[in-house]
Design a protein around this motif. Structure first.
Motif, PDB file in Angstrom:
ATOM      1  N   ARG A 147       0.828  -1.206   0.000  1.00  0.00           N
ATOM      2  CA  ARG A 147       0.000   0.000   0.000  1.00  0.00           C
ATOM      3  C   ARG A 147       0.862   1.255   0.000  1.00  0.00           C
ATOM      4  NH1 ARG A 147      -3.055  -3.376   3.584  1.00  0.00           N
ATOM      5  NH2 ARG A 147      -5.077  -3.866   2.682  1.00  0.00           N
ATOM      6  N   GLN A 148       0.370   2.288  -0.664  1.00  0.00           N
ATOM      7  CA  GLN A 148       0.973   3.603  -0.579  1.00  0.00           C
ATOM      8  C   GLN A 148       0.614   4.227   0.772  1.00  0.00           C
ATOM      9  OE1 GLN A 148       3.080   4.744  -2.967  1.00  0.00           O
ATOM     10  NE2 GLN A 148       2.783   2.747  -3.963  1.00  0.00           N
ATOM     11  N   SER A 149       1.263   5.341   1.102  1.00  0.00           N
ATOM     12  CA  SER A 149       1.125   5.899   2.452  1.00  0.00           C
ATOM     13  C   SER A 149      -0.321   6.236   2.813  1.00  0.00           C
ATOM     14  CB  SER A 149       2.008   7.139   2.593  1.00  0.00           C
ATOM     15  OG  SER A 149       1.696   8.105   1.608  1.00  0.00           O
ATOM     16  N   ALA A 150      -1.060   6.906   1.925  1.00  0.00           N
ATOM     17  CA  ALA A 150      -2.446   7.263   2.232  1.00  0.00           C
ATOM     18  C   ALA A 150      -3.315   6.010   2.346  1.00  0.00           C
ATOM     19  CB  ALA A 150      -3.003   8.201   1.170  1.00  0.00           C
ATOM     20  N   GLU A 151      -3.016   4.982   1.552  1.00  0.00           N
ATOM     21  CA  GLU A 151      -3.766   3.730   1.643  1.00  0.00           C
ATOM     22  C   GLU A 151      -3.497   3.042   2.982  1.00  0.00           C
ATOM     23  OE1 GLU A 151      -3.673   2.687  -3.155  1.00  0.00           O
ATOM     24  OE2 GLU A 151      -2.196   1.823  -1.790  1.00  0.00           O
ATOM     25  N   ARG A 152      -2.243   3.092   3.452  1.00  0.00           N
ATOM     26  CA  ARG A 152      -1.923   2.498   4.753  1.00  0.00           C
ATOM     27  C   ARG A 152      -2.690   3.204   5.859  1.00  0.00           C
ATOM     28  NH1 ARG A 152       3.421   2.628   2.753  1.00  0.00           N
ATOM     29  NH2 ARG A 152       4.125   4.197   4.249  1.00  0.00           N
ATOM     30  N   LEU A 153      -2.733   4.527   5.790  1.00  0.00           N
ATOM     31  CA  LEU A 153      -3.475   5.280   6.802  1.00  0.00           C
ATOM     32  C   LEU A 153      -4.961   4.948   6.741  1.00  0.00           C
ATOM     33  CD1 LEU A 153      -3.660   7.430   8.998  1.00  0.00           C
ATOM     34  CD2 LEU A 153      -3.750   9.167   7.195  1.00  0.00           C
ATOM     35  N   GLY A 154      -5.524   4.874   5.550  1.00  0.00           N
ATOM     36  CA  GLY A 154      -6.945   4.531   5.423  1.00  0.00           C
ATOM     37  C   GLY A 154      -7.254   3.155   5.964  1.00  0.00           C
ATOM     38  N   ASN A 155      -6.372   2.196   5.700  1.00  0.00           N
ATOM     39  CA  ASN A 155      -6.587   0.846   6.198  1.00  0.00           C
ATOM     40  C   ASN A 155      -6.514   0.807   7.719  1.00  0.00           C
ATOM     41  OD1 ASN A 155      -7.055  -1.954   5.439  1.00  0.00           O
ATOM     42  ND2 ASN A 155      -5.000  -2.351   6.202  1.00  0.00           N
ATOM     43  N   LEU A 156      -5.570   1.567   8.296  1.00  0.00           N
ATOM     44  CA  LEU A 156      -5.468   1.626   9.758  1.00  0.00           C
ATOM     45  C   LEU A 156      -6.728   2.232  10.364  1.00  0.00           C
ATOM     46  CD1 LEU A 156      -2.497   2.436  11.983  1.00  0.00           C
ATOM     47  CD2 LEU A 156      -4.502   3.903  12.200  1.00  0.00           C
ATOM     48  N   ILE A 157      -7.256   3.281   9.740  1.00  0.00           N
ATOM     49  CA  ILE A 157      -8.482   3.903  10.233  1.00  0.00           C
ATOM     50  C   ILE A 157      -9.630   2.892  10.228  1.00  0.00           C
ATOM     51  CG2 ILE A 157     -10.263   5.609   9.644  1.00  0.00           C
ATOM     52  CD1 ILE A 157      -7.942   7.449   8.754  1.00  0.00           C
ATOM     53  N   LEU A 158      -9.763   2.128   9.169  1.00  0.00           N
ATOM     54  CA  LEU A 158     -10.831   1.131   9.095  1.00  0.00           C
ATOM     55  C   LEU A 158     -10.650   0.045  10.154  1.00  0.00           C
ATOM     56  CD1 LEU A 158     -11.073   0.799   5.215  1.00  0.00           C
ATOM     57  CD2 LEU A 158     -12.886   1.640   6.727  1.00  0.00           C
ATOM     58  N   GLN A 159      -9.414  -0.405  10.369  1.00  0.00           N
ATOM     59  CA  GLN A 159      -9.158  -1.440  11.370  1.00  0.00           C
ATOM     60  C   GLN A 159      -9.550  -0.958  12.761  1.00  0.00           C
ATOM     61  OE1 GLN A 159      -5.008  -2.351  11.028  1.00  0.00           O
ATOM     62  NE2 GLN A 159      -5.261  -3.738   9.288  1.00  0.00           N
ATOM     63  N   HIS A 160      -9.076   0.232  13.130  1.00  0.00           N
ATOM     64  CA  HIS A 160      -9.305   0.715  14.488  1.00  0.00           C
ATOM     65  C   HIS A 160     -10.744   1.166  14.696  1.00  0.00           C
ATOM     66  CE1 HIS A 160      -5.240   0.593  16.304  1.00  0.00           C
ATOM     67  NE2 HIS A 160      -4.873   0.553  15.034  1.00  0.00           N
ATOM     68  N   GLU A 161     -11.406   1.615  13.650  1.00  0.00           N
ATOM     69  CA  GLU A 161     -12.826   1.959  13.787  1.00  0.00           C
ATOM     70  C   GLU A 161     -13.644   0.705  14.079  1.00  0.00           C
ATOM     71  OE1 GLU A 161     -16.964   2.474  12.183  1.00  0.00           O
ATOM     72  OE2 GLU A 161     -15.340   1.269  11.317  1.00  0.00           O
ATOM     73  N   ARG A 162     -13.281  -0.417  13.467  1.00  0.00           N
ATOM     74  CA  ARG A 162     -13.961  -1.684  13.787  1.00  0.00           C
ATOM     75  C   ARG A 162     -13.733  -2.060  15.247  1.00  0.00           C
ATOM     76  NH1 ARG A 162     -12.054  -3.498   8.686  1.00  0.00           N
ATOM     77  NH2 ARG A 162     -10.346  -4.622   9.691  1.00  0.00           N
ATOM     78  N   ARG A 163     -12.489  -1.915  15.718  1.00  0.00           N
ATOM     79  CA  ARG A 163     -12.161  -2.297  17.098  1.00  0.00           C
ATOM     80  C   ARG A 163     -12.849  -1.388  18.111  1.00  0.00           C
ATOM     81  NH1 ARG A 163      -5.653  -3.006  16.127  1.00  0.00           N
ATOM     82  NH2 ARG A 163      -5.781  -4.736  14.650  1.00  0.00           N
ATOM     83  N   GLN A 164     -13.136  -0.147  17.724  1.00  0.00           N
ATOM     84  CA  GLN A 164     -13.787   0.787  18.645  1.00  0.00           C
ATOM     85  C   GLN A 164     -15.308   0.772  18.513  1.00  0.00           C
ATOM     86  OE1 GLN A 164     -11.974   4.722  18.805  1.00  0.00           O
ATOM     87  NE2 GLN A 164      -9.907   3.865  18.693  1.00  0.00           N
ATOM     88  N   GLY A 165     -15.849  -0.266  17.864  1.00  0.00           N
ATOM     89  CA  GLY A 165     -17.292  -0.460  17.877  1.00  0.00           C
ATOM     90  C   GLY A 165     -18.013  -0.198  16.581  1.00  0.00           C
ATOM     91  N   ARG A 166     -17.262   0.115  15.505  1.00  0.00           N
ATOM     92  CA  ARG A 166     -17.861   0.344  14.183  1.00  0.00           C
ATOM     93  C   ARG A 166     -18.992   1.386  14.253  1.00  0.00           C
ATOM     94  NH1 ARG A 166     -17.137  -2.708   9.438  1.00  0.00           N
ATOM     95  NH2 ARG A 166     -18.742  -2.374   7.881  1.00  0.00           N
TER      96      ARG A 166
END
Length: 231
Positions: A147-166
């Motif tokens: 992944r490019q840098s912005a894609e890595r950040l977007g993927n991290l946001i999606l991962q942690h949003e799921r962990r914090q209750g979606r």
């Protein structure tokens, strides 16, 4: 360990299924301590005297060489770190420091190695934690390579949003400079990546991120085909 702390520790994932007599040995030999922010817990190359279990707070695992540091992982409760060094009785490959006031259980490393041999439930829990840590490492390495840098950040946001209750909202728990280091970016690149993602379904207000268009964010970030909450 004080008697009032024992029920909480007994319910931690690593110790929950242990035999009562063996768990009592954990209680008798361990310490539950509160550490202030920015305290170094151990250094790369040190031999592990204790297994650290984060009960409350936030811890950064980082590596350093030639005057440079890089964030390897941001540890959130409840989990142990670094179990592999304790089990193999080998020096740490990373350093650790607290990012916030943190309650940490310190279990003697030699005691963990001894009890793993005697308690099948502890052995299975140890294998699970090591397996999850390995899978996290594979995800991080795949993320960095594909992944490019912005894609890595977007993927991290999606991962942690799921962990914090979606809920569509995400609260960053670490400073943005640490987030940049974790993702292999400079702070300037991280700011640009947030700017790119604002055109692909998010808004940012200080440490609060809101997903306004999940489909657009997922299309841009290409989340993992095997979500981490299915592991």
């Amino acid at each position: 360990m004080r008697p009032g702390e024992r029920p909480e520790i007994a319910n931690l994932p690593l110790f929950r299924e242990m035999q009562e007599a063996q768990r009592e040995r954990i209680f008798s030999g361990s310490f539950l301590q509160v550490f202030p922010p920015q305290l170094t817990l151990f250094e790369l190359g040190q031999h592990p005297d204790f297994l650290h279990v984060l009960v409350d707070g936030l811890v950064e695992l980082y590596a350093h060489s030639a005057g440079r540091d890089t964030t390897m992982r941001i540890v959130e409760p409840v989990t142990s770190f670094i179990l592999a060094a304790v089990v193999t009785d080998q020096p740490y490959l990373m350093s650790a420091r607290t990012l916030a006031p943190s309650r940490i259980l310190l279990v003697p490393a030699a005691l963990i190695r001894e009890l793993v041999k005697d308690d099948p439930a502890l052995m299975q829990a140890t294998m699970r934690e090591l397996a999850h840590a390995y899978r996290d490492m594979v995800r991080a390495l795949t993320d960095m390579k594909l992944r490019q840098s912005a894609e890595r950040l977007g993927n991290l946001i999606l991962q942690h949003e799921r962990r914090q209750g979606r809920t569509g909202k995400l609260q960053l728990k670490a400073e943005k400079r640490l987030l940049a280091s974790l993702l292999g970016m400079t702070p300037e690149n991280l700011s640009r990546a947030f700017g790119v993602l604002c055109g692909h379904g998010i808004t940012v207000s200080a440490a609060q991120i809101t997903i306004t268009d999940r489909a657009a964010l997922e299309a841009f970030s290409r989340p993992d085909p095997v979500p981490d909450d299915q592991c």
